[in-house]
Design an enzyme around this catalytic site. Structure first.
Site, PDB file in Angstrom:
ATOM      1  CB  ALA A 237     -47.304  28.497 -24.580  1.00 39.07           C
ATOM      2  CG  ASP A 238     -45.029  34.794 -26.321  1.00 41.53           C
ATOM      3  OD1 ASP A 238     -45.275  34.718 -27.545  1.00 41.53           O
ATOM      4  OD2 ASP A 238     -44.572  35.822 -25.791  1.00 41.53           O
ATOM      5  CB  CYS A 239     -44.444  31.930 -30.595  1.00 41.12           C
ATOM      6  SG  CYS A 239     -46.102  32.398 -31.150  1.00 41.12           S
ATOM      7  CB  SER A 241     -43.490  29.718 -23.974  1.00 42.55           C
ATOM      8  OG  SER A 241     -43.479  31.097 -24.186  1.00 42.55           O
TER       9      SER A 241
END
Length: 721
Positions: A237-239, A241
Site C-alpha cells: 500500500a502507498d504510505c 493508505s
C-alpha cells in the site's frame, strides 16, 4: 512465529524475530531516477555521500530509447547494491511511477513516462528489467526462484492522477472510471510491467476507483494483479493508505480492524505504515480476517527477500562498493541520458547550434540560469555533483549572468533591466525559464499552463533588445503554453530540457553549441492555455464528454489545436523515410465456433465478421514492415521512429491513433538504416469497446510512421477454419 510476531512484520519497518534469527528489514527505499533519500531504508553520510542522479523520468521518456532506459536501471541497481553492501540502503525499491499523464495539470508528471500507455508500459518493462535482472537468469522458468539484483515496484495502482487540485485531494478523490478507460489506459502499463518486466511488487494508490479504495479492492489486487497477470511478488500500500481509508475516506465506516481485514482479504501483503502491524492481531481475534491471510502475505514477502539473497547472500554482488557509486561511467551515462531527452522545439533559420568560434560572449539570464537542485526534480537523492547551465555554458563562451527573476514565481520586474543590458552586450542570449516543484509536484497540481509571474515579460523584453540570436530553454515536466515565444521572430530557438538531473547543465550546453544533436521527442502534448478552462481535472473520461462540452484527453482522443503535439521534436539535420516492404493485408484464421462481434460504427458499414474477441483467439498473428531512414542533412544525428496504428474509419468513440512501436536510430550524415518492425495483430490493431471487451476489428487499418511521412493500409479479415 506467533501471531504477534507475524503481524509485526506487516509494516514497512519489519522488526524481525530475534528468537528465530529472523533479521529486521525496512522495505521502503526509492530509486525513481537514481537512489533517493526518500524512505527510511536509505541514508547518505560520509560513507556514501551521494549517488548518481539521472534525469527525471519524463526526460528519459523523451529519449524514446528502450536500451537507454534499461541501461540506466542497471546503473541505478548497481549503486543500490553497492549501498546495501555498505549498510546504507535496502534491496526493495518502490519505483518506477508508471501512471499515465491524463491531464496536463498533474503535479507528478515529472515522475512519469508521459501520456501514452504503450510508451509508459515499455518504459516500465525496460527500467524494471534494468533494476531487477541478474545476468544469465533473465529467462528462468520458475519465477518464484528467479534471482533479483534489487526488487522493483510499479506504482500507483490504479487510475491515480489527481494530487491536490483546487481543494480536491488524492486521499479522498474517487476516480469514476469506465471499464473501457480502465483497460485501455489505466491498467495497460501495469500489465506490461508485470508481464513483460517481471516486476516483483506493485503499489496500490491512495484514491478510490468507482467507490472502492484501491488497496481494498479484490478485483484489482487479487483478481487482476495476481490472477490475470500472475504477479510473482508482493503488493504494498502507498504510505498510510490503509489508515487513509479509516481517517479520511470513511469507507463503510471502517474501524482500524475492518480496514486491515479488508485490505488483507483483497490481496494486500504489506502496509507502508503502522495500521496493519498495530491492528491485524485484534482483527484476527475479532474474527474479521484469518491467520492464513497473514501467512499468505508473509509468504509473498519472504520469497522476494529470498530471491534477493537477503538471508544467504548474493556472491555475484558482494564486490560492489564505493567504487561503483558516482563513478565516471555512471556520471557520463547521466549526461548522455540528459542529452538524449532534450527536445528542440524551434530552430528558425538554423540558429542552433551556436558556433563557439563566433559566439565569444553569452548572456545567460532567467530564473533557471543557475539551476542546481531544480534539475534534480523529486525523489532525488544526494547527487554526486551538479553542473548548472552556467557551468555548462561557461565551457563554450564567456558568460554574462543576470537572473532576470529572483525565482520561477517572478513576482516583480525588478531584475529585468539588468538581463536586458546583458543581452544588449553579448553575442548571443540564452534565457532559462519554466517552472519547478513549487508549481508542479507531488501533492500539488497546476491550475494553469502559463509561465508564472513576469517570466513572459522578461523573455519578451530581453528578446526585443538582444544583440545576437536568442535561445529560450524551458525547464518543466508538463507542457507550458509558450505560443508567444513560438510566434516571436526575435526568439530564434526553443529547447525543452525538463528536469535533466545532476549533469543537466552540461547536457543543455552540449545541445546549444552542437556537441550533441538533439533527437528527443515530447512524451506529452503541450496544450494551449485555454484547454484547462474547458474541463475540470477531476473528469476522468479520456474520450470527449459531448454532453458537457469537455474535449478529449491525450493525443489519442484530442484533435484540437495544440502548442506542440505528442511526439514532436526537431533536429539539426534532416531525415527521409521510405517504405521498403509491408504486407497490404492480414488474414486471421478463426475457429468455426468463434462468435463474431458487432462494433458500433458512426456510418453504415457491413462486414460479414466485424470483429472477434481477443480472448477467443490465439493472437499469434504478426505482420512485419521495413522503413528506410536516411540522414539527408550535414550533421550526424538520431531519429526517433514512432509507429502508430489507426483503426478502420467509422468506428464510434475509438482512438484517433495509438503508438504501437518506436525505435531510436543514430545515423551519420549521409547514412541510412533499414528499421524493421514486427507487430502483433491483437496488441497493435485491437481496441477496447464501451463494454470493456478487447476486440480485434476487421477492415482497413492504417499504419502511420511519425507525422504521416510514411503510411500504408493493412486490411484485416477473418477466415473460418
Amino acid at each position: 512465529m506467533t501471531l504477534s510476531e507475524k503481524v509485526a512484520q506487516l509494516g514497512n519497518d519489519a522488526p524481525g524475530v530475534a528468537r528465530l534469527g529472523l533479521p529486521p528489514y525496512n522495505w521502503w527505499s526509492e530509486a525513481l531516477h537514481g537512489i533517493s533519500n526518500v524512505g527510511p531504508g536509505t541514508r547518505f553520510d560520509n560513507v556514501v555521500p551521494g549517488a548518481t542522479s539521472f534525469p527525471n523520468v519524463i526526460n528519459m521518456a523523451a529519449s524514446f530509447n528502450e536500451a537507454m532506459w534499461k541501461t540506466v536501471g542497471q546503473a541505478v541497481s548497481t549503486e543500490g547494491r553497492a549501498m546495501y553492501n555498505l549498510g546504507r540502503a535496502g534491496l526493495t525499491y518502490w519505483s518506477p511511477t508508471i501512471n499515465v499523464v491524463r491531464d496536463p495539470r498533474w503535479g507528478r508528471t515529472l515522475e512519469t513516462p508521459g501520456e501514452d500507455p504503450f510508451v509508459v508500459g515499455k518504459y516500465a518493462a525496460n527500467y524494471v528489467r534494468g533494476l531487477q535482472d541478474v545476468e544469465g537468469t533473465e529467462n528462468a522458468t520458475d519465477l518464484n526462484s528467479r534471482p533479483l539484483k534489487v526488487s522493483s515496484c510499479c506504482k500507483h495502482f490504479a487510475a491515480y492522477d489527481v494530487d491536490n487540485w483546487k481543494g480536491v485531494h488524492r486521499y479522498t478523490f474517487d476516480a469514476r472510471v469506465t471499464e473501457q478507460d480502465m483497460l485501455e489506459t489505466f491498467l495497460k502499463p501495469f500489465e506490461m510491467c508485470v508481464k513483460e518486466g517481471g516486476v516483483s511488487s506493485v503499489m496500490c494508490s491512495y484514491n478510490r476507483v468507482n467507490g472502492y479504495p484501491t488497496c481494498a479492492d479484490p478485483v484489482l489486487l487479487k483478481d487482476t494483479i495476481r490472477g490475470d497477470w500472475d504477479l510473482h511478488g508482493y503488493i504494498v500500500a502507498d504510505c498510510d493508505s490503509v489508515e487513509v481509508m479509516v481517517k479520511y475516506q470513511h469507507f463503510l465506516n471502517d474501524t482500524n480492524e475492518d480496514a486491515v481485514a479488508q485490505t488483507l482479504k483483497a490481496g494486500l501483503d504489506l502496509d507502508c505504515g503502522v495500521l496493519s502491524p498495530k491492528y491485524a492481531e485484534s482483527s484476527v481475534r475479532q474474527g474479521k480476517v484469518r491467520v492464513k491471510n497473514i501467512d499468505k502475505a508473509l509468504n509473498y514477502l519472504y520469497v522476494v527477500l529470498m530471491r534477493l539473497g537477503y538471508f544467504d547472500g548474493s556472491p555475484k554482488f558482494q564486490s560492489l562498493g564505493s567504487k561503483d557509486i558516482c563513478n565516471d561511467e555512471h556520471i557520463e551515462l547521466a549526461t548522455e541520458a540528459a542529452r538524449q531527452g532534450i527536445v528542440l522545439l524551434k530552430n528558425d533559420n538554423d540558429a542552433l547550434p551556436l558556433d563557439p568560434a563566433i559566439i565569444k560572449t553569452l548572456a545567460v539570464v532567467g530564473p533557471h540560469a543557475n539551476a542546481t537542485y531544480v534539475m534534480l526534480g523529486n525523489y532525488a537523492g544526494v547527487p554526486c555533483r551538479m553542473k548548472s547551465p552556467i557551468d555548462g555554458l561557461s565551457e563554450y563562451a564567456k558568460v554574462n549572468y543576470q537572473m532576470g527573476c529572483e525565482n520561477v514565481a517572478c513576482k516583480n520586474d525588478t531584475f529585468i533591466f539588468e538581463a536586458m543590458d546583458a543581452a544588449k552586450n553579448s553575442d548571443a542570449t540564452v534565457i532559462l525559464g519554466g517552472i519547478d516543484l513549487s508549481i508542479e509536484a507531488e501533492s500539488l497540481d497546476r491550475v494553469d499552463l502559463l509561465l508564472p509571474g513576469f517570466q513572459t515579460q522578461l523573455i519578451q523584453q530581453v528578446a526585443a533588445v538582444s544583440k545576437g540570436p536568442v535561445v529560450l530553454v524551458i525547464m518543466s515536466a508538463g507542457g507550458i503554453d509558450i505560443s508567444f515565444a513560438k510566434n516571436n521572430p526575435n526568439i530564434k530557438a526553443i529547447v525543452w530540457a525538463g528536469y535533466p538531473g545532476e549533469e543537466g547543465g552540461r547536457a543543455i550546453a552540449d545541445v546549444i553549441f552542437g556537441k550533441h544533436n538533439p533527437g528527443g521527442r515530447l512524451p506529452v502534448t503541450w496544450h494551449e492555455a485555454d484547454y484547462v478552462n474547458q474541463l475540470p481535472m477531476t473528469s476522468m473520461p479520456l474520450r470527449p464528454v459531448t454532453s458537457l462540452g469537455y474535449p478529449g484527453r491525450t493525443y489519442k482522443f484530442f484533435d484540437g489545436p495544440v502548442v506542440y503535439p505528442f511526439g514532436y521534436g526537431l533536429s539539426y539535420t534532416s531525415f527521409n523515410h521510405t517504405l521498403v516492404s509491408a504486407i497490404p493485408s492480414l488474414t486471421v484464421n478463426i475457429n468455426k465456433a468463434i462468435l463474431c462481434r458487432d462494433i458500433a460504427y458512426d456510418t453504415a458499414v457491413k462486414l460479414d465478421c466485424a470483429s472477434v474477441l481477443v480472448d477467443d483467439i490465439t493472437c499469434s498473428d504478426e505482420f512485419e514492415f521495413e522503413i528506410k531512414v536516411e540522414n539527408v542533412g550535414k550533421k550526424d544525428g538520431s531519429q526517433v521512429v514512432i509507429v502508430y496504428s489507426k483503426p478502420p474509419s467509422g468506428i464510434s468513440s475509438t482512438h484517433i491513433k495509438q503508438v504501437v512501436g518506436f525505435q531510436r536510430v543514430f545515423l551519420k550524415a549521409g547514412g541510412f538504416q533499414s528499421v524493421k518492425f514486427k507487430l502483433n495483430a491483437c496488441k497493435s490493431l485491437g481496441l477496447i469497446d464501451f463494454g470493456g471487451y478487447n476486440l480485434l476489428p476487421a477492415g482497413e487499418h492504417t499504419i502511420l510512421v511519425g507525422d504521416g511521412a510514411v503510411s500504408f493500409p493493412v486490411k484485416l479479415s477473418f477466415n473460418r477454419v
